[in-house]
Design a protein around this motif. Sequence first.
Motif, PDB file in Angstrom:
ATOM      1  N   ARG A 201      63.121  72.115  55.618  1.00 26.63           N
ATOM      2  CA  ARG A 201      63.985  72.719  54.588  1.00 26.63           C
ATOM      3  C   ARG A 201      64.298  71.702  53.488  1.00 26.63           C
ATOM      4  NH1 ARG A 201      67.850  73.971  57.773  1.00 26.63           N
ATOM      5  NH2 ARG A 201      67.182  76.088  58.294  1.00 26.63           N
ATOM      6  N   LEU A 202      64.664  70.490  53.917  1.00 32.48           N
ATOM      7  CA  LEU A 202      64.962  69.448  52.928  1.00 32.48           C
ATOM      8  C   LEU A 202      63.705  69.109  52.125  1.00 32.48           C
ATOM      9  CD1 LEU A 202      67.040  67.528  51.712  1.00 32.48           C
ATOM     10  CD2 LEU A 202      66.425  65.854  53.455  1.00 32.48           C
TER      11      LEU A 202
ATOM     12  N   GLN B 176      69.171  79.618  43.357  1.00 22.63           N
ATOM     13  CA  GLN B 176      70.274  78.652  43.363  1.00 22.63           C
ATOM     14  C   GLN B 176      71.512  79.253  42.725  1.00 22.63           C
ATOM     15  OE1 GLN B 176      69.567  74.531  42.266  1.00 22.63           O
ATOM     16  NE2 GLN B 176      67.387  74.805  42.587  1.00 22.63           N
ATOM     17  N   LYS B 177      71.318  79.948  41.606  1.00 21.53           N
ATOM     18  CA  LYS B 177      72.448  80.581  40.905  1.00 21.53           C
ATOM     19  C   LYS B 177      73.095  81.640  41.797  1.00 21.53           C
ATOM     20  CE  LYS B 177      73.668  82.992  36.659  1.00 21.53           C
ATOM     21  NZ  LYS B 177      74.446  83.993  37.395  1.00 21.53           N
TER      22      LYS B 177
ATOM     23  N   THR C 222      75.051  77.887  54.606  1.00 16.28           N
ATOM     24  CA  THR C 222      75.187  76.431  54.778  1.00 16.28           C
ATOM     25  C   THR C 222      73.872  75.651  54.838  1.00 16.28           C
ATOM     26  OG1 THR C 222      77.379  76.633  55.760  1.00 16.28           O
ATOM     27  CG2 THR C 222      76.178  74.628  56.254  1.00 16.28           C
ATOM     28  N   PRO C 223      72.851  76.091  55.606  1.00 16.85           N
ATOM     29  CA  PRO C 223      71.642  75.251  55.702  1.00 16.85           C
ATOM     30  C   PRO C 223      70.997  74.937  54.352  1.00 16.85           C
ATOM     31  CG  PRO C 223      71.607  76.953  57.387  1.00 16.85           C
ATOM     32  CD  PRO C 223      72.756  77.280  56.489  1.00 16.85           C
ATOM     33  N   VAL C 224      70.847  75.954  53.499  1.00 12.68           N
ATOM     34  CA  VAL C 224      70.226  75.731  52.181  1.00 12.68           C
ATOM     35  C   VAL C 224      71.186  74.969  51.269  1.00 12.68           C
ATOM     36  CG1 VAL C 224      69.376  76.882  50.093  1.00 12.68           C
ATOM     37  CG2 VAL C 224      68.669  77.701  52.338  1.00 12.68           C
TER      38      VAL C 224
ATOM     39  N   CYS D  88      71.294  71.236  51.895  1.00 18.83           N
ATOM     40  CA  CYS D  88      70.145  70.500  51.336  1.00 18.83           C
ATOM     41  C   CYS D  88      70.263  70.361  49.822  1.00 18.83           C
ATOM     42  CB  CYS D  88      68.841  71.194  51.698  1.00 18.83           C
ATOM     43  SG  CYS D  88      68.427  71.047  53.449  1.00 18.83           S
ATOM     44  N   LEU D  89      70.700  71.421  49.153  1.00 17.91           N
ATOM     45  CA  LEU D  89      70.887  71.355  47.697  1.00 17.91           C
ATOM     46  C   LEU D  89      71.880  70.254  47.330  1.00 17.91           C
ATOM     47  CD1 LEU D  89      71.139  75.120  46.636  1.00 17.91           C
ATOM     48  CD2 LEU D  89      69.461  73.472  45.781  1.00 17.91           C
ATOM     49  N   ILE D  90      73.000  70.227  48.051  1.00 24.74           N
ATOM     50  CA  ILE D  90      74.055  69.234  47.761  1.00 24.74           C
ATOM     51  C   ILE D  90      73.559  67.836  48.108  1.00 24.74           C
ATOM     52  CG2 ILE D  90      76.414  68.479  48.306  1.00 24.74           C
ATOM     53  CD1 ILE D  90      77.036  71.479  48.895  1.00 24.74           C
ATOM     54  N   LEU D  91      72.846  67.712  49.224  1.00 24.32           N
ATOM     55  CA  LEU D  91      72.335  66.406  49.660  1.00 24.32           C
ATOM     56  C   LEU D  91      71.389  65.813  48.616  1.00 24.32           C
ATOM     57  CD1 LEU D  91      72.304  64.348  51.988  1.00 24.32           C
ATOM     58  CD2 LEU D  91      70.401  65.632  52.989  1.00 24.32           C
TER      59      LEU D  91
END
Length: 235
Positions: free
Chosen positions: A26-27, A86-87, A163-165, A168-171
Motif C-alpha cells: 500500500r505504501l 484523495q479529495k 485509516t490504512p490509505v 500512508c498518505l500522511i506518512l
Amino acid sequence: MKHHYHYPSEWLKYRSTGEQVASELRLGIISKAINQGDKLSENKIAQQFEVSRSPVRDALKLLQQDGLISLERMGAIVTGLSNVNQKEIYDIRLMLESFVFERLQLDDNSVVIKELNKILKMMTVAVEFEDADEFTRLDLLFHESMITAINHQYIEMIWRNLTPVMECLILVSMRQRMENEPEDFKRVIHNHKVYIEAIENKDRNKMKEAFHLNFDDVDEQIEVLWNSQTNIDRK
C-alpha cells in the motif's frame, strides 16, 4: 519478512502476515514506488517478502478493498490513488469531523481535551527529534481521539476503513515535509491547537477555521459540507 517500502516496522508488530504485506505494498503504491498499471504477481510478491502465497492473496484482497488494485488471476493490476480519490478521502474526513464537533458540543469535553493536549505535546517532541513516522502516528491518533470521544460505532467503522490509505498518505507527506521543509511543522502544530481551542470553547467559527487550516485542499467544499452539517444538527 523484509520491508521494501520502508513502512514503519513498529506499526507492523500486531498485524497478520497478510496485513503486513498489504501495508508494505500500500505504501509502495501511494508513494508511487509502485506505479499505476504495474502488474503484481502472487509468486513474485511471495518471493520478495519471503512468505507463502496464502498471505499474499489476503494482502491483495485488502488492497482491492482500498480501491488500489484490480484483482486478476494469480495477481493484480495497480489502479493507484488518483487526486480525485484523495479529495474524496478529505471530503469524508471533513464530514466525519464536523459531525463529531457538533456532538462534542453537547457534552463535557474535559477528558478529550486533556487527551488531545497530551498528544499534541508528543507531536512537538516528534518534530524536535525529526521523527516523521512518529509524528504521523500521533497525528492520526489526535484525530481518532476526537472521533472515538463521541462513542458512535458506525462513525468509528468508517474511520477505520479510511485509516490504512490515510495513514500512508500522511506518512508520505510528513516524510517529505521533514526532509524538505521541517519549519512547516510549526504551522501544522498550530493548526491542531486551533482544533483543541474550538472544542474547548465550543466555538463553531473556530472549528471552521481549523477545517480551513487542515483541509486547505478542499476549501470550496468546507463551506458546503460545514453549512449542510450544522443545518442538519440544528434542526
